[in-house]
Design a protein around this motif. Structure first.
Motif, PDB file in Angstrom:
ATOM      1  N   ILE A  31      -0.541   5.813   0.655  1.00 55.22           N
ATOM      2  CA  ILE A  31      -1.829   5.476   1.256  1.00 55.22           C
ATOM      3  C   ILE A  31      -1.878   3.995   1.579  1.00 55.22           C
ATOM      4  O   ILE A  31      -2.337   3.584   2.631  1.00 55.22           O
ATOM      5  CB  ILE A  31      -2.969   5.859   0.296  1.00 55.22           C
ATOM      6  N   ARG A  54       0.729  15.297   5.935  1.00 58.94           N
ATOM      7  CA  ARG A  54      -0.335  14.320   6.142  1.00 58.94           C
ATOM      8  C   ARG A  54      -1.136  14.615   7.407  1.00 58.94           C
ATOM      9  O   ARG A  54      -2.359  14.459   7.438  1.00 58.94           O
ATOM     10  CB  ARG A  54       0.260  12.906   6.222  1.00 58.94           C
ATOM     11  N   GLU A 422      -1.191  12.108  -4.166  1.00 59.85           N
ATOM     12  CA  GLU A 422      -0.473  11.397  -3.113  1.00 59.85           C
ATOM     13  C   GLU A 422       1.037  11.548  -3.207  1.00 59.85           C
ATOM     14  O   GLU A 422       1.734  11.509  -2.193  1.00 59.85           O
ATOM     15  CB  GLU A 422      -0.864   9.918  -3.135  1.00 59.85           C
TER      16      GLU A 422
END
Length: 445
Positions: A31, A54, A422
């Motif tokens: 990120i 993503r 993530e």
């Protein structure tokens, strides 16, 4: 910053920055680094799988044809990658998209991952919030507890957090889900690499090895534990929840006992400075940080509570959940109670003062207000917007839009849960291939 001005500054607006600037946890680095590009042959599969996953997170269900066009990858490569993600249980085939198509309709591909979740655990001066998200971002568990954190030792407070996280892990396990990570979200200056809270003035914490304490409480079988700053987690949650994929630039400002902020530019979360401690209090009152005149002394939650109610009022009672106390005050404002309305008017004036400086420095197209600012959004947003509009140097200057978060008081925990997930979005290949009944992914759009 505006999209055409990226690179003109290297500083975001974080509530207290980093103990070591530029360091990020491994899971957070995707990120922080922004959107990956399709890989060349040397780094082929892992990066391209990440690109697919993503893109689906940020744009919703897509056909293979649309995925190929959006990523620049060959359609045949996209079909192979989608088949791989299906076998890992990370995406699935959805409905046929018949709208606006000629010939055979496209089969949509969407995030699956309902067996995987990430957990965010936020600790604030007066509460703990634990929230779990599945891979698509849907909430699968949420719990909240009032807690007077400054009255406890760090170890005692983290034991309380550990108990609530353990309850969350049990709850998601009962749903047949696997938690792949926990992010502890806290105020103050955080060293994410070591999992340490360097300084959290509103807690009285210094050099607290929070990740280690929480891991010890959760036991050996617990998932990895990260530590992140609350404003930066909140900014991430706002960015991922934005209604349009075109929203790549925003400044997030959250109001609690402290005032924190972070900015996203070009889809990247920027580290920053201590915006709550800008010297903007007109009365130059002392702050918990040891200085005087800090912005959070003027617009923080305690300033609002003190202005709106006497010390004996229940809204000051830390044993009552913050959401309930703020609900009481919102009801008073809606009923036209003069003292509450006057307190909100004062907060709006001082809030606009600080936001005006952020606009001058960062020139964002959007400012999102979180924390208690969002609860009272209908009393603050328009007032702040008018001031910022009046401050535009020229009528043709681009207008910054002020909005209130729609994610509620749990948005920092939500951002923490996203960060816990993530690692999968960085490298989907860490999830093993699972047997499937048929190779659905082999079908092309």
């Amino acid at each position: 910053m505006r999209p055409d001005q990226r690179g003109t500054t290297g500083t975001g607006a974080g509530t207290a920055g980093r103990a070591h600037a530029g360091t990020t946890s491994p899971a957070a680095s995707g990120i922080m680094a922004g959107y990956p590009e399709p890989a060349d042959k040397a780094s082929l599969r892992r990066t391209n799988l990440s690109v697919m996953l993503r893109h689906l997170r940020e744009n919703g269900a897509q056909s293979r044809t649309h995925l190929a066009g959006a990523t620049g990858l060959p359609k045949a490569t996209v079909s192979v990658l989608v088949a791989d993600l299906i076998q890992r249980g990370l995406v699935r085939e959805g409905e046929l998209d018949r709208a606006g198509t000629i010939g055979r309709p496209h089969r949509m591909v969407e995030l699956e991952g309902r067996w995987i979740c990430g957990i965010g655990a936020e600790i604030g001066p007066d509460h703990i919030t634990v929230l779990a998200l599945d891979l698509s971002g849907a909430i699968v568990h949420e719990d909240r507890r009032a807690l007077d954190v400054p009255a406890l030792t760090p170890q005692a407070a983290l034991r309380e957090v550990g108990d609530l996280v353990a309850d969350g892990l049990s709850a998601v396990a009962e749903r047949g889900m696997h938690a792949i990570g926990v992010t502890l979200v806290t105020q103050g200056s955080v060293d994410a690499t070591s999992g340490t809270v360097a300084v959290a003035t509103n807690f009285g914490w210094r050099g607290v090895q929070a990740a280690r304490e929480l891991r010890t409480r959760l036991g050996r079988d617990a998932p990895p534990v990260l530590v992140e700053n609350d404003a930066e987690s909140g900014a991430l949650a706002e960015y991922l929840a934005a209604p349009s994929a075109d929203v790549r630039e925003l400044v997030y400002v959250t109001g609690g006992i402290g005032v924190g902020g972070a900015s996203i530019s070009g889809g990247k979360l920027l580290r920053g400075s201590e915006i709550g401690h800008m010297k903007l209090d007109r009365l130059d009152r002392p702050c918990a940080c040891g200085r005087t005149g800090c912005w959070e002394v003027a617009v923080g939650l305690q300033a609002f509570l003190d202005a709106a109610a006497d010390p004996s009022d229940r809204v000051h009672d830390l044993s009552i959940d913050l959401a309930e106390r703020l609900g009481d005050l919102l009801g008073r404002a809606d009923a036209g109670e003069p003292r509450t309305l006057a307190a909100l008017a004062g907060i709006a004036d001082d809030l606009a003062l600080g936001l005006g400086i952020l606009v001058d420095v960062l020139n964002p197209p959007r400012i999102v207000l979180g924390g208690y600012f969002a609860v009272f959004g209908r009393y603050l947003v328009d007032a702040v917007q008018r001031v910022l509009d009046d401050r535009r140097i020229a009528p043709t200057a681009e207008r910054v839009v002020v909005t209130a978060s729609a994610l509620g008081l749990s948005n920092a925990a939500r951002g923490g849960a996203h960060l816990a997930l993530e690692g999968i979005f960085q490298d989907p290949s860490v999830v093993p291939v699972r047997p499937v009944a048929q190779d659905d992914g082999a079908r092309s759009a």
